[in-house]
Design an enzyme around this catalytic site. Structure first.
Site, short mmCIF file in Angstrom:
data_model
loop_
_atom_site.label_atom_id
_atom_site.label_comp_id
_atom_site.label_asym_id
_atom_site.label_seq_id
_atom_site.Cartn_x
_atom_site.Cartn_y
_atom_site.Cartn_z
N THR A 39 0.83 -1.21 0.00
CA THR A 39 0.00 0.00 0.00
C THR A 39 0.87 1.26 0.00
O THR A 39 0.48 2.29 -0.58
CB THR A 39 -0.96 -0.03 1.22
OG1 THR A 39 -1.72 -1.23 1.14
CG2 THR A 39 -1.90 1.15 1.22
N HIS A 42 1.48 1.93 -3.49
CA HIS A 42 0.28 2.49 -4.11
C HIS A 42 0.14 3.98 -3.74
O HIS A 42 -0.22 4.81 -4.59
CB HIS A 42 -0.98 1.76 -3.62
CG HIS A 42 -1.11 0.33 -4.10
ND1 HIS A 42 -1.05 -0.03 -5.42
CD2 HIS A 42 -1.32 -0.82 -3.41
CE1 HIS A 42 -1.21 -1.34 -5.54
NE2 HIS A 42 -1.36 -1.86 -4.33
P1 NAP Z 1 3.37 -7.88 -2.13
O1 NAP Z 1 4.44 -8.09 -1.13
O2 NAP Z 1 3.60 -6.98 -3.29
O3 NAP Z 1 2.95 -9.32 -2.63
C1 NAP Z 1 2.16 -9.54 -3.76
C2 NAP Z 1 2.42 -10.95 -4.23
O4 NAP Z 1 1.59 -11.23 -5.34
C3 NAP Z 1 3.86 -11.18 -4.67
O5 NAP Z 1 4.34 -12.34 -4.04
C4 NAP Z 1 3.71 -11.41 -6.17
O6 NAP Z 1 4.55 -12.39 -6.69
C5 NAP Z 1 2.34 -11.98 -6.24
N1 NAP Z 1 1.81 -11.93 -7.61
C6 NAP Z 1 1.79 -10.88 -8.43
N2 NAP Z 1 1.23 -11.26 -9.60
C7 NAP Z 1 0.93 -12.57 -9.46
C8 NAP Z 1 0.37 -13.52 -10.33
N3 NAP Z 1 -0.01 -13.20 -11.56
N4 NAP Z 1 0.20 -14.79 -9.89
C9 NAP Z 1 0.57 -15.13 -8.63
N5 NAP Z 1 1.14 -14.26 -7.78
C10 NAP Z 1 1.31 -13.00 -8.20
O7 NAP Z 1 2.07 -7.33 -1.40
P2 NAP Z 1 1.51 -7.61 0.06
O8 NAP Z 1 2.07 -6.65 1.02
O9 NAP Z 1 1.54 -9.05 0.37
O10 NAP Z 1 -0.01 -7.16 -0.17
C11 NAP Z 1 -0.78 -7.85 -1.11
C12 NAP Z 1 -1.92 -6.94 -1.57
O11 NAP Z 1 -2.82 -6.76 -0.48
C13 NAP Z 1 -1.48 -5.53 -1.99
O12 NAP Z 1 -2.24 -5.13 -3.11
C14 NAP Z 1 -1.80 -4.70 -0.77
O13 NAP Z 1 -2.00 -3.33 -1.11
C15 NAP Z 1 -3.07 -5.37 -0.32
N6 NAP Z 1 -3.48 -5.16 1.06
C16 NAP Z 1 -4.80 -5.12 1.30
C17 NAP Z 1 -5.28 -4.97 2.56
C18 NAP Z 1 -6.76 -4.94 2.80
O14 NAP Z 1 -7.18 -4.45 3.84
N7 NAP Z 1 -7.56 -5.46 1.90
C19 NAP Z 1 -4.38 -4.83 3.63
C20 NAP Z 1 -3.03 -4.89 3.38
C21 NAP Z 1 -2.57 -5.06 2.08
P3 NAP Z 1 5.93 -12.02 -7.43
O15 NAP Z 1 6.86 -11.74 -6.30
O16 NAP Z 1 6.22 -13.23 -8.22
O17 NAP Z 1 5.74 -10.81 -8.28
#
Ligand code: NAP
Length: 331
Positions: A39, A42
């Site tokens: 985030t 973002h």
């Molecule tokens: P992150 O560290 O960027 O992890 C995202 C993961 O998704 C990475 O491991 C990435 O893999 C993988 N990915 C990307 N494209 C993919 C695909 N096509 N197939 C399979 N895996 C794929 O992010 P994070 O901190 O874990 O957060 C994840 C998301 O949740 C973010 O968008 C964040 O903003 C959101 N979030 C939401 C909330 C909520 O309240 N809803 C709270 C916190 C965070 P690679 O390393 O291979 O690229």
């Protein structure tokens, strides 16, 4: 003190600012560790609403070093910050849907956050952590609290098949929660080292692509949790879910971004398409699960860095294999 401030779009700078004075009802915390979250990236690009100039950082913990009027938390108490401060008075708050409060002012998004040596925030948003907790582990309270909300919504049952899309910190926490609920878990992430880590944390299967995931579970998952925040995974989520199953979207796509979903498919197969936003009343449960060691966070710490290197870490995508980089503002 030093603070990493978002001054405008793509403009992050390490600034010298005054140590904040805690106002009435606030605590001042000396920050131990603050996680670099998807985030934050973002926010930098204007893909998530914020009001610069402000100090970023919403996943942090530290020690209380001063209290504003009316606050009696003992100095030295280790706390995690719940960044979301709802108004308590709007229709959403009054019906208990506090995470949907339009007046939410989040620490690190709407007011100064934890990428700084010190941070002041409302005392009722300070969640007490054990004094003997590892100093880096409290920073996982906020992402775990958000992930717990997603699992509450998806409600995995023992014996169900749960597919996690995305192997970042949210995916690694979601898979642990699903495994603890007694589900059979598959992690889908493109990186082999993240697949391997996921298996050590409780995933029974790992796949790199939709085709690999489908080959493992041809009938689909009972519950698919999207934790990547990209169009591709949001679109594949219903396709990988069985008829009558549930999809929960946790990942954040940029405001205005569109995906192609086939309503006929959702209708005809009665796939529930759900979403989960932030952490309503889940932060204490997160802190408890970290304190007890029920959720493993140590393997999710990929690197630690000083405040001077935080801008570079936020301006760039996560390094290959990186789960969470933690900024240590006080060394
Ligand atoms: P992150 O560290 O960027 O992890 C995202 C993961 O998704 C990475 O491991 C990435 O893999 C993988 N990915 C990307 N494209 C993919 C695909 N096509 N197939 C399979 N895996 C794929 O992010 P994070 O901190 O874990 O957060 C994840 C998301 O949740 C973010 O968008 C964040 O903003 C959101 N979030 C939401 C909330 C909520 O309240 N809803 C709270 C916190 C965070 P690679 O390393 O291979 O690229």
């Amino acid at each position: 003190m030093r603070a990493l401030r978002l001054l405008g779009l793509n403009d992050l700078q390490l600034c010298d600012v005054a140590i904040p004075d805690p106002a009435a009802g606030e605590v001042l915390v000396k920050v131990e560790a603050c996680g670099v979250c998807g985030t934050d990236r973002h926010l930098l690009k204007g893909e998530f609403p914020s009001k610069p100039p402000l100090t970023l950082g919403h996943e942090f913990s530290g020690h209380v070093v001063a209290c504003g009027a009316g606050v009696d938390i003992p100095l030295g108490t280790r706390v995690a910050c719940d960044p979301n401060t709802w108004c308590g008075d709007c229709p959403e708050c009054r019906r208990g849907r506090v995470n949907l409060c339009p007046n939410n002012v989040a620490t690190g998004l709407g007011r100064n956050g934890g990428f700084a040596e010190y941070c002041a925030f409302p005392a009722h948003k300070a969640h007490v952590l054990p004094a003997d907790l590892h100093p880096l582990h409290g920073a996982f309270s906020e992402p775990l609290a958000c992930t717990i909300h997603g699992l509450d919504i998806g409600a995995p049952k023992p014996g169900e098949r749960v597919m996690i899309l995305g192997g970042g910190v949210i995916g690694m926490l979601a898979l642990q929660l699903a495994a603890l609920a007694g589900a059979e878990v598959m992690l889908v992430t493109r990186q082999a080292d993240k697949q391997a880590l996921g298996k050590t944390l409780g995933a029974h299967h790992a796949a790199a692509t939709e085709a690999e995931a489908r080959a493992l579970w041809p009938k689909g998952a009972d519950l698919t949790i999207e934790c990547a925040g990209v169009v591709e995974t949001v679109e594949m989520a219903p396709r990988l879910t069985r008829s009558g199953g549930r999809v929960v979207i946790l990942g954040v796509l940029a405001a205005g971004q569109k995906v192609q979903i086939e309503p006929f498919d959702l209708l005809f197969r009665e796939v529930q398409f759900l979403s989960s936003f932030i952490n309503p009343f889940t932060q204490d449960r997160a802190a408890a699960m970290i304190a007890s060691g029920t959720i493993k966070v140590a393997p999710l710490i990929s690197r630690t860095l000083p405040l001077e290197q935080a801008a570079e870490a936020i301006l760039n995508p996560p390094r290959r294999g990186e789960i969470r980089a933690l900024v240590l503002p006080n060394g």
